[in-house]
Scaffold this motif. Structure first.
Motif, PDB file in Angstrom:
ATOM      1  N   ASP A 189       0.798  -1.096  -0.039  1.00 44.28           N
ATOM      2  CA  ASP A 189      -0.012   0.115   0.049  1.00 44.28           C
ATOM      3  C   ASP A 189       1.147   1.229   0.003  1.00 44.28           C
ATOM      4  OD1 ASP A 189      -1.862   2.011   0.263  1.00 44.28           O
ATOM      5  OD2 ASP A 189      -2.790   1.270   1.996  1.00 44.28           O
ATOM      6  N   ASP A 191       0.322   4.141   0.208  1.00 42.46           N
ATOM      7  CA  ASP A 191      -0.032   5.289   1.261  1.00 42.46           C
ATOM      8  C   ASP A 191      -0.013   4.781   2.615  1.00 42.46           C
ATOM      9  OD1 ASP A 191      -0.998   6.916  -0.926  1.00 42.46           O
ATOM     10  OD2 ASP A 191      -3.089   5.850  -0.670  1.00 42.46           O
ATOM     11  N   GLU A 192       0.641   3.600   2.647  1.00 34.43           N
ATOM     12  CA  GLU A 192       0.967   3.278   4.182  1.00 34.43           C
ATOM     13  C   GLU A 192       2.197   3.668   4.688  1.00 34.43           C
ATOM     14  OE1 GLU A 192      -0.480  -0.941   5.942  1.00 34.43           O
ATOM     15  OE2 GLU A 192       1.284  -1.196   4.841  1.00 34.43           O
ATOM     16  N   ILE A 195       3.599  -0.220   8.802  1.00 32.67           N
ATOM     17  CA  ILE A 195       3.043  -1.512   8.142  1.00 32.67           C
ATOM     18  C   ILE A 195       2.052  -1.906   9.095  1.00 32.67           C
ATOM     19  CG2 ILE A 195       4.021  -3.812   7.768  1.00 32.67           C
ATOM     20  CD1 ILE A 195       6.743  -2.766   7.301  1.00 32.67           C
ATOM     21  N   ASN A 196       1.026  -2.353   8.372  1.00 35.71           N
ATOM     22  CA  ASN A 196       0.024  -3.099   8.714  1.00 35.71           C
ATOM     23  C   ASN A 196       0.023  -4.510   9.276  1.00 35.71           C
ATOM     24  OD1 ASN A 196      -2.593  -3.757   9.940  1.00 35.71           O
ATOM     25  ND2 ASN A 196      -3.568  -3.550   7.939  1.00 35.71           N
ATOM     26  N   CYS A 199      -2.857  -7.134   8.079  1.00 34.20           N
ATOM     27  CA  CYS A 199      -3.398  -7.108   6.801  1.00 34.20           C
ATOM     28  C   CYS A 199      -3.895  -8.268   6.396  1.00 34.20           C
ATOM     29  CB  CYS A 199      -2.493  -6.468   5.907  1.00 34.20           C
ATOM     30  SG  CYS A 199      -1.091  -7.392   5.631  1.00 34.20           S
TER      31      CYS A 199
END
Length: 279
Positions: A189, A191-192, A195-196, A199
């Motif tokens: 991503d 726009d991230e 770090i998710n 996810c």
């Protein structure tokens, strides 16, 4: 003819030496350069100064893919072999030069065997066993975990995480990661900012089309097998390139050993004839 001990001139026979300075110092600088360059690389430093690997059951089960242990072993062996080569050539020590030659020969044979075995067992079944074994121990070893995450992000892949006890979708799985996949499977991503890591939560319970919008859907096993088959000649060329310096080192060491032995025979001959009254 006066002997050197009597203060006379030195005979041409006394000045002659079988040991070639070219062979001696080429071998010395060859090992010195290899020694310095190897000890200064980040992987070697990371293997020695980084966090020690956990030598538990999981690590031993995945020893073949544990990078920390591999780097430490390679670093220690490289240090010892280069030390024998440098010191043996500089001091003209036959024992160290023989040890250097033997170690290089062993490394060369191990590379040859590994290459043959890699070619023979590059089939899908063997690759599948290695990858599935690594996936099963993903949460048990931090080094292995980082290696798998790097591979999945670098090659845009996602393994079969139903093999892992923390990620499988069985009803009796109490893990909070049940039916999930690691974050390294997720599509990037732009726009991230942060770090998710969640996810991949619940991805295994989704359908293929729905999951493909979130994670990479290419499997590790087929991709790796195809990559190996496409790059067999490249891998062979790399192996040959690594083997060539080893063969040169062995050849130079054996030449120097032969020259040192001839020089020892010459010295013994001169000592025996120096005691001769007619000498």
């Amino acid at each position: 003819m006066e002997s050197p001990e009597a203060g006379g001139t030195v005979s041409p026979e006394e000045d002659f030496s079988f040991v070639s300075p070219i062979v001696k110092f080429v071998l010395f600088f060859f090992n010195l350069l290899f020694w310095v360059s190897d000890s200064g690389t980040p992987p070697y430093q990371g293997g020695v100064t980084g966090t020690p690997p956990h030598l538990g059951e999981a690590t031993m089960a995945c020893l073949v893919v544990d990078p920390a242990i591999l780097l430490i072993v390679v670093g220690v062996l490289t240090f010892l072999i280069a030390f024998c080569g440098c010191t043996g050539s500089l001091r003209e020590n036959i024992v160290l030069l023989q040890a250097f030659s033997i170690c290089l020969a062993i490394v060369f044979l191990l590379q040859l065997v590994a290459g043959v075995l890699g070619f023979v067992f590059s089939d899908k079944v063997t690759v599948s066993e290695i990858i599935n074994g690594a996936i099963m121990h993903y949460r048990d070893d931090l080094d292995l975990q980082n290696l798998i995450d790097f591979g999945q992000k670098e090659w845009l892949l996602c393994g079969d995480w139903s093999q892992n006890m923390y990620f499988n979708c069985t009803m009796d799985n109490p893990s909070q990661e049940r039916c999930s996949v690691p974050f390294s499977c997720c599509l990037p991503d732009d726009d991230e900012v942060v770090i998710n890591t969640m996810c991949g939560h619940g991805i295994q319970a989704m359908g293929y089309v729905e999951a493909s919008a979130v994670i990479y859907t290419h499997g590790c096993i087929d991709s790796l097998v195809n990559w190996i088959n496409r790059n067999l000649f490249l891998l062979g060329g790399i192996a040959l390139g690594l083997a060539a310096p080893q063969l040169v080192g062995i050849l130079l060491a054996q030449i120097l050993i032969s020259q040192i032995r001839d020089q020892i025979k010459l010295q013994l001959y001169n000592q025996q004839h120096r005691a001769d009254p007619l000498y």
